[in-house]
Design a protein around this motif. Structure first.
Motif, PDB file in Angstrom:
ATOM      1  N   PHE A  84      -3.022   3.027  -6.174  1.00 12.18           N
ATOM      2  CA  PHE A  84      -2.234   3.809  -5.231  1.00 12.18           C
ATOM      3  C   PHE A  84      -1.071   3.043  -4.603  1.00 12.18           C
ATOM      4  O   PHE A  84      -0.198   3.658  -3.998  1.00 12.18           O
ATOM      5  CB  PHE A  84      -3.143   4.331  -4.110  1.00 12.18           C
ATOM      6  CG  PHE A  84      -4.274   5.197  -4.601  1.00 12.18           C
ATOM      7  CD1 PHE A  84      -4.025   6.469  -5.072  1.00 12.18           C
ATOM      8  CD2 PHE A  84      -5.570   4.723  -4.617  1.00 12.18           C
ATOM      9  CE1 PHE A  84      -5.056   7.271  -5.528  1.00 12.18           C
ATOM     10  CE2 PHE A  84      -6.616   5.515  -5.076  1.00 12.18           C
ATOM     11  CZ  PHE A  84      -6.351   6.789  -5.538  1.00 12.18           C
ATOM     12  N   THR A  88       2.465   2.995  -7.414  1.00 12.76           N
ATOM     13  CA  THR A  88       3.530   3.738  -6.741  1.00 12.76           C
ATOM     14  C   THR A  88       4.802   2.914  -6.640  1.00 12.76           C
ATOM     15  O   THR A  88       5.915   3.409  -6.868  1.00 12.76           O
ATOM     16  CB  THR A  88       3.065   4.170  -5.346  1.00 12.76           C
ATOM     17  OG1 THR A  88       1.906   4.985  -5.477  1.00 12.76           O
ATOM     18  CG2 THR A  88       4.146   4.947  -4.623  1.00 12.76           C
ATOM     19  N   THR A 118       0.524   7.352  -1.364  1.00 18.13           N
ATOM     20  CA  THR A 118      -0.523   8.379  -1.423  1.00 18.13           C
ATOM     21  C   THR A 118      -1.820   7.905  -0.786  1.00 18.13           C
ATOM     22  O   THR A 118      -2.892   8.418  -1.104  1.00 18.13           O
ATOM     23  CB  THR A 118      -0.784   8.758  -2.886  1.00 18.13           C
ATOM     24  OG1 THR A 118      -1.156   7.588  -3.614  1.00 18.13           O
ATOM     25  CG2 THR A 118       0.430   9.388  -3.519  1.00 18.13           C
TER      26      THR A 118
END
Length: 535
Positions: A84, A88, A118
């Motif tokens: 995450f 990203t 996120t």
């Protein structure tokens, strides 16, 4: 030479304060816009710590933006970091650039925080004090070249003990779940039982080195605001390097330090904490320990067990009266035996007096020395049983006490009656549901034995008067320690020495909660009764 050594000692003693001041200045420094300078600052502050991982990456379509990712290995969830955060930043960077171009009023830090990332909890940081605290707590830090701010991403994860049955406070009937060493797990266990929006949890960090998370839990509208403010005031006054267990907090916030009696209650059961909060008390939850503190704590509270309210009223009342009887036996049984056999032999029946005299015929020690030897021996066996491995600890204590007691009687050092008295006293001390109160009773037992050996029953009477005066002088966060007995309150006697039915407990303790004292709005509907005959 002596003056030179003294001068050198002054120089050495002053150096730690200087070092502490330098550390404070470093921690209060602000994040710079130069990434390399920030990373070098972090490396210098943390030294050669092998568990601190610092990784530099390049962002942007043309890889022109430099960024640094810092996390603590072992405290950070590396799976979420990979899936995450790094994914990203390194793979979805084209979309981030487009968002940055479409939102020119926002910088890259804001875009990452509000749009790109996120993960759940993200916050901006601007100084190294917050950065080091979050980093060493397990969060991931992101610094970007050209920005004097950074991002803290909460992805903490470490190996911890699960929710298991409490070891120190077991019950026959009741919940089997106990607190753990994780603060959030503990607050969740309490939140499961009290689903009230007025159940508030305030957080603090205590300890200049450990920065231990401490939570204050109470029910707004039931808890006394003055006691809540007093708890916050006492916690804010704590200036110490580290807090490792709730016992450190207890020692620093208690009203009277020089007393054997505990004035702060501790438990590892969520149901006990929930019941205390519903009465208007305040819970202090410390990260890293399964023991939660409850204030104010009263003398009667240490004789109450959660099991009293899970069984029928008659059974709960009988068991509670047995606890008070066991407390009296633990405190006074050896002292009474010493006083009667030493000064007041005429109080005994002739047959019993002759039997005791025959037993003590070959014993070379007086009753006080005899009792002192047995009590100290049993305390040593008790501590040895606690420290030894659990598989052999209990067996060693039982066998050791049996062998030593039998051998002492056969050798003529101790009388058989003294072994019986000490055994009954030891068994009675285990009845107390609170370990702290049991220790206080064990300490005072030796003082009463000395008074009995010196003055007989008169000494015991003087000791009891002094003990009652001392108990009545104690307070726990401003509440009299002996309430509701002193000062006496009639309505609160329903849950003091005996347990009244739940449908009759209409109000909360008078001195604990004065804002919302009503527990049951319609007690008549809760009172059990046989069904009415329709005919």
């Amino acid at each position: 030479m002596w003056f030179k050594k003294k001068e050198k000692f002054r120089e050495v003693s002053s150096s730690p304060a200087t070092q502490i001041q330098e550390v404070v200045d470093i921690e209060n420094d602000l994040i710079k816009t130069n990434l390399q300078q920030n990373l070098q600052f972090i490396k210098d502050a943390l030294g050669t710590s092998s568990d601190i991982v610092i990784r530099e990456i390049l962002l942007g379509k043309e890889e022109t933006i430099k960024a640094g990712i810092i996390y603590t290995d072992g405290l950070t969830d590396t799976t979420s970091l990979q899936n995450f955060i790094l994914e990203t930043l390194m793979l979805d960077i084209k979309e981030i650039e487009l968002l940055g171009k479409t939102l020119p009023q926002k910088n890259l830090i804001t875009v990452l925080k509000d749009v790109a990332m996120t993960v759940g909890d993200i916050k901006e940081i601007a100084d190294f004090d917050v950065l080091f605290t979050d980093l060493l707590s397990g969060d991931t830090i992101i610094l970007i070249d050209g920005y004097d701010q950074g991002l803290t991403i909460s992805n903490r994860q470490w190996v911890e003990r699960g929710v298991t049955e409490p070891v120190a406070q077991t019950v026959v009937r009741g919940p089997r779940e106990g607190f753990t060493e994780n603060l959030r797990v503990n607050t969740a266990l309490i939140r499961r039982k009290i689903k009230d929006p007025n159940f508030w949890i305030e957080s603090k960090k205590i300890g200049s080195r450990t920065k231990t998370n401490v939570a204050i839990a109470y029910i707004n509208g039931i808890a006394n605001d003055e006691i809540v403010n007093e708890v916050n005031l006492r916690l804010d006054r704590i200036i110490i390097d580290g807090i490792l267990e709730s016992g450190n907090i207890e020692e620093l916030i208690q009203d009277t330090p020089y007393t054997p009696f505990p004035t702060v209650f501790n438990t590892e059961r969520p149901d006990v904490v929930a019941a205390a909060l519903l009465e208007g008390r305040i819970a202090i939850i410390v990260d890293g320990t399964p023991f939660v503190l409850i204030v104010p704590a009263l003398f009667i509270q240490f004789f109450q067990s959660p099991e009293d309210y899970y069984v029928r009223t008659l059974i709960g009342s009988l068991v509670r009266l047995l606890r008070f009887l066991s407390f009296t036996i633990t405190l006074l049984a050896p002292a009474l035996f010493i006083a009667i056999t030493t000064f007041h032999q005429t109080m005994l029946p002739p047959a019993l007096l002759i039997s005791l005299a025959a037993q003590r015929e070959g014993v070379p020690f007086p009753a006080f020395v005899e009792a002192l030897i047995m009590e100290i021996t049993f305390e040593i066996l008790r501590e040895a049983g606690v420290r030894m491995p659990r598989a052999i600890g209990s067996a060693m204590s039982i066998v050791g006490a049996f062998v030593i007691g039998t051998a002492a009687v056969e050798a003529g050092i101790i009388s058989a009656m003294m072994v019986i008295i000490v055994s009954i006293t030891a068994i009675s001390s285990f009845v107390s549901p609170s370990y702290d109160m049991a220790i206080a009773t064990r300490i005072l037992r030796f003082a009463f034995m000395a008074l009995a050996a010196s003055f007989g029953l008169y000494g015991i009477t003087i000791g009891l008067i002094a003990l009652i005066l001392h108990l009545c002088s104690l307070r726990s966060f401003g509440i009299p320690y002996m309430s509701p007995v002193a000062p006496f309150n009639v309505s609160d006697q329903k849950d003091t020495f005996i347990v009244f039915p739940l449908w009759s407990l209409l109000t909360r303790p008078h001195l604990i909660s004065q804002k919302n004292r009503v527990r049951q709005q319609n007690p008549s509907s809760a009172k059990p009764a046989p069904p009415k005959n329709k005919e």
